[in-house]
Design an enzyme around this catalytic site. Structure first.
Site, mmCIF file in Angstrom:
data_model
loop_
_atom_site.group_PDB
_atom_site.id
_atom_site.type_symbol
_atom_site.label_atom_id
_atom_site.label_comp_id
_atom_site.label_asym_id
_atom_site.label_seq_id
_atom_site.Cartn_x
_atom_site.Cartn_y
_atom_site.Cartn_z
ATOM 1 N N GLY A 10 0.797 -1.221 0.000
ATOM 2 C CA GLY A 10 0.000 0.000 0.000
ATOM 3 C C GLY A 10 0.826 1.266 0.000
ATOM 4 N N ASN A 11 2.071 1.194 0.529
ATOM 5 C CA ASN A 11 2.911 2.391 0.570
ATOM 6 C C ASN A 11 3.362 2.829 -0.821
ATOM 7 O OD1 ASN A 11 4.426 -0.105 0.763
ATOM 8 N ND2 ASN A 11 6.269 1.136 0.926
ATOM 9 N N LYS A 120 -13.020 -9.987 7.587
ATOM 10 C CA LYS A 120 -12.329 -8.871 6.941
ATOM 11 C C LYS A 120 -13.239 -7.644 6.880
ATOM 12 C CE LYS A 120 -8.872 -7.175 4.471
ATOM 13 N NZ LYS A 120 -7.523 -7.001 5.013
ATOM 14 N N LYS A 205 -3.768 -10.180 -0.707
ATOM 15 C CA LYS A 205 -3.013 -9.934 -1.945
ATOM 16 C C LYS A 205 -1.658 -10.646 -1.956
ATOM 17 C CE LYS A 205 0.038 -6.565 -0.549
ATOM 18 N NZ LYS A 205 1.513 -6.592 -0.709
ATOM 19 N N LYS A 267 2.677 -12.094 4.754
ATOM 20 C CA LYS A 267 3.748 -11.968 3.766
ATOM 21 C C LYS A 267 4.727 -13.138 3.906
ATOM 22 C CE LYS A 267 3.436 -6.937 4.170
ATOM 23 N NZ LYS A 267 2.409 -6.821 3.126
#
Length: 306
Positions: A10-11, A120, A205, A267
């Site tokens: 997102g960054n 979520k 994602k 991740k």
């Protein structure tokens, strides 16, 4: 030629269109650096703020907008910004290489346990009274209190099974395209009576990027985040950054609770899933700025098979 799948965090994107255009222009520079080395690049990206913005805009209308369609819209405009910025950066360097975004459907299992326990949160915050009224209008929707800030709709977060457009993605990569695919984890679809049907869900994602990397036969999965390296004992005096780590050691760290469930853990889990799928695969977790150094073994956290 090496093939990499890069999952943008997102960054690397923005919270609104103007901010995103500016950030993506900066993001394109290190991405094109990698392309210029001869790598075949497939990009994926998050869409949390963007899909929330779209959902909120349509929530103000009488009909609203189904969540799969919100995801498709976010894939479209984020993909446009990425391919536009990459094209412009390539042109500055006198390079010509096509870039295309694919509105991507990701198959999930209709019996995934996540569908029976949605967790979520998506969209805007509501008061208890507003949430109750919405639940009456949309009886299939579930609203829960979120950290004292109000009530939000929650949806399932199932694991990705397959990518419907994988053959198209492979064809484009083979023809020399930079491809943007599976944005936001992909549009979740299930098989229903022989047809694909979109469902209200959010696929992580990083797991979607790992599945994408498997299906396009990538050599390396690069998961970009806000930090240069994964660390254990994060935020403590004995914090230790990890350089090259085996899957078994990384799994041991995960079992110790070293990685935050809503942040670094998915991740790490996605990286391990990709690496263990076939011999010779590697996964790199690092920042966008350190991606090239990471591929050269000079930065980031590289996860390898035992």
């Amino acid at each position: 030629m090496k093939r990499v799948v890069i999952a943008l965090g997102g960054n690397a994107l923005g919270k609104n269109c103007q901010e995103q255009r500016e950030l993506v222009a900066q993001t394109a520079v290190p991405l094109v650096d990698l392309v210029e080395t001869g790598l075949e690049v497939v990009l994926s990206h998050g869409n949390g703020p963007q899909v929330g913005m779209i959902n909120l805009a349509f929530a103000k209308t009488a009909e609203g907008m189904p969540f799969p369609e919100c995801g498709a819209m976010s894939q479209g405009y984020i993909g446009y910004h990425l391919q536009n910025a990459i094209h412009n950066e390539l042109a500055k360097r006198g390079l010509s290489k096509p870039c295309a975004s694919i509105v991507t459907q990701v198959l999930v299992d209709a019996e995934d346990p996540a569908f029976f326990q949605p967790t979520k949160p998506i969209g805007p915050f509501y008061t208890a009274e507003e949430a109750e009224r919405l639940a009456e209008v949309h009886p299939k929707h579930r609203y829960v209190e979120d950290a004292g800030r109000g009530y939000r709709r929650v949806v399932a977060s199932p694991k990705p099974v397959d990518i419907i457009e994988k053959d198209l993605i492979l064809d484009l990569v083979s023809q020399g395209y930079i491809v943007v695919a599976a944005g936001g984890g992909g549009i979740p679809v299930i098989q229903h009576n022989g047809s694909l049907e979109g469902v209200a869900a959010v696929i992580d994602k990083d797991f979607a990027s790992a599945r994408l990397a498997e299906l396009v036969e990538a050599d390396t999965l690069i998961i970009l985040t806000a930090v240069d390296q994964v660390a254990i004992n994060f935020g403590k005096p004995d914090q230790e950054e990890l350089s090259e780590v085996s899957v078994s050691q990384m799994r041991a760290y995960a079992d110790q609770g070293q990685f935050a469930p809503g942040s670094m853990l998915p991740k790490v889990e996605a990286a391990m899933q990709f690496v263990t799928g076939a011999p010779g695969r590697k996964a790199l977790i690092t920042s966008l700025e350190k991606a090239a150094e990471g591929l050269a073994g000079k930065a980031g956290t590289l996860i390898v098979n035992d």
